[in-house]
Design an enzyme around this catalytic site. Structure first.
Site, PDB file in Angstrom:
ATOM      1  N   CYS A   1      58.575  42.304  69.643  1.00 13.25           N
ATOM      2  CA  CYS A   1      57.840  41.042  69.834  1.00 13.25           C
ATOM      3  C   CYS A   1      56.362  41.256  70.161  1.00 13.25           C
ATOM      4  O   CYS A   1      56.039  41.916  71.152  1.00 13.25           O
ATOM      5  CB  CYS A   1      58.514  40.275  70.963  1.00 13.25           C
ATOM      6  SG  CYS A   1      57.557  38.870  71.520  1.00 13.25           S
TER       7      CYS A   1
HETATM    8  N1  MHO Z   1      63.555  36.204  70.369  1.00 14.73           N
HETATM    9  C1  MHO Z   1      62.254  35.778  70.769  1.00 14.73           C
HETATM   10  C2  MHO Z   1      61.216  36.563  70.074  1.00 14.73           C
HETATM   11  C3  MHO Z   1      59.810  36.137  70.244  1.00 14.73           C
HETATM   12  S1  MHO Z   1      58.798  37.238  69.538  1.00 14.73           S
HETATM   13  C4  MHO Z   1      57.294  36.625  69.288  1.00 14.73           C
HETATM   14  C5  MHO Z   1      62.108  34.305  70.484  1.00 14.73           C
HETATM   15  O1  MHO Z   1      62.563  33.891  69.429  1.00 14.73           O
HETATM   16  O2  MHO Z   1      61.544  33.597  71.304  1.00 14.73           O
HETATM   17  O3  MHO Z   1      59.299  37.677  68.295  1.00 14.73           O
END
Ligand code: MHO
Length: 181
Positions: free
Chosen positions: A13
């Site tokens: 992320c």
């Molecule tokens: N599983 C997280 C990832 C955020 S990141 C910017 C979400 O979907 O909030 O990939």
């Protein structure tokens, strides 16, 4: 003025990796974006779907006189888990793969060297699966994804995933921080 060098790194992320790299002295700019895929100017939604092949990455501009690429990579290998293929914690998919997109042969060589260093040190149990490939194109992410952690400090995901990375970084790289922790 010293020359700016660019590193493009994918360690899961980008909200989290962006926040970590912004802590470092010598880093002049961090942009969250996408690289390593096939479609031009992909959207967050497309990348999250996994079909475009892009990884979430950060484009880090830094002053190599202040922070070496090798040290930047040492931070990179500390704040993400380079041993889980296409996955960081609960985030699963090729968009979360561990990847170093190089902008010169020298960067590729340093990347291989630092991977060997971490493999040797046993900092992470398990084999390092980080990909190294030449950067073709970096696509900046949408504005809402820039500076995300700083703007959303109480976001649940950020607190769970980004905050521990920052704590680890401040502890292990205290001498490299922009300001004292
Ligand atoms: N599983 C997280 C990832 C955020 S990141 C910017 C979400 O979907 O909030 O990939």
């Amino acid at each position: 003025m010293a020359e700016t060098e660019i590193a493009v790194l994918g360690g899961g992320c980008f909200w989290c990796t962006e926040a970590a790299f912004l802590e470092l002295r010598g880093v002049t700019r961090v942009v969250s974006g996408y690289a390593g895929g096939t479609v031009a100017n992909p959207s967050y939604k497309q990348v999250c779907g996994g079909a475009t092949g892009h990884a979430e990455v950060v484009q880090v501009s830094f002053d190599p006189a202040e922070l070496s690429y090798a040290d930047l990579l040492r931070v990179f290998f500390t704040i993400h888990d380079p041993t889980t293929k296409n996955r960081q914690g609960n985030d699963i998919g090729t968009q979360y793969r561990s990847i170093i997109l190089t902008t010169s042969d020298a960067q590729a060589q340093t990347a291989r060297q630092i991977i060997a260093e971490f493999a040797q040190s046993g900092a992470w149990p398990g084999q390092i699966v980080t990909e190294i490939e030449p950067l073709r194109e970096f696509w900046p992410a949408e504005d809402e994804h820039q500076n995300f952690f700083a703007r959303n400090p109480y976001h649940g995901y950020c607190n769970a995933v980004a905050a521990p990375k920052i704590v680890k970084l401040r502890k292990l790289f205290a001498d490299k921080l922009r300001k004292a922790a």
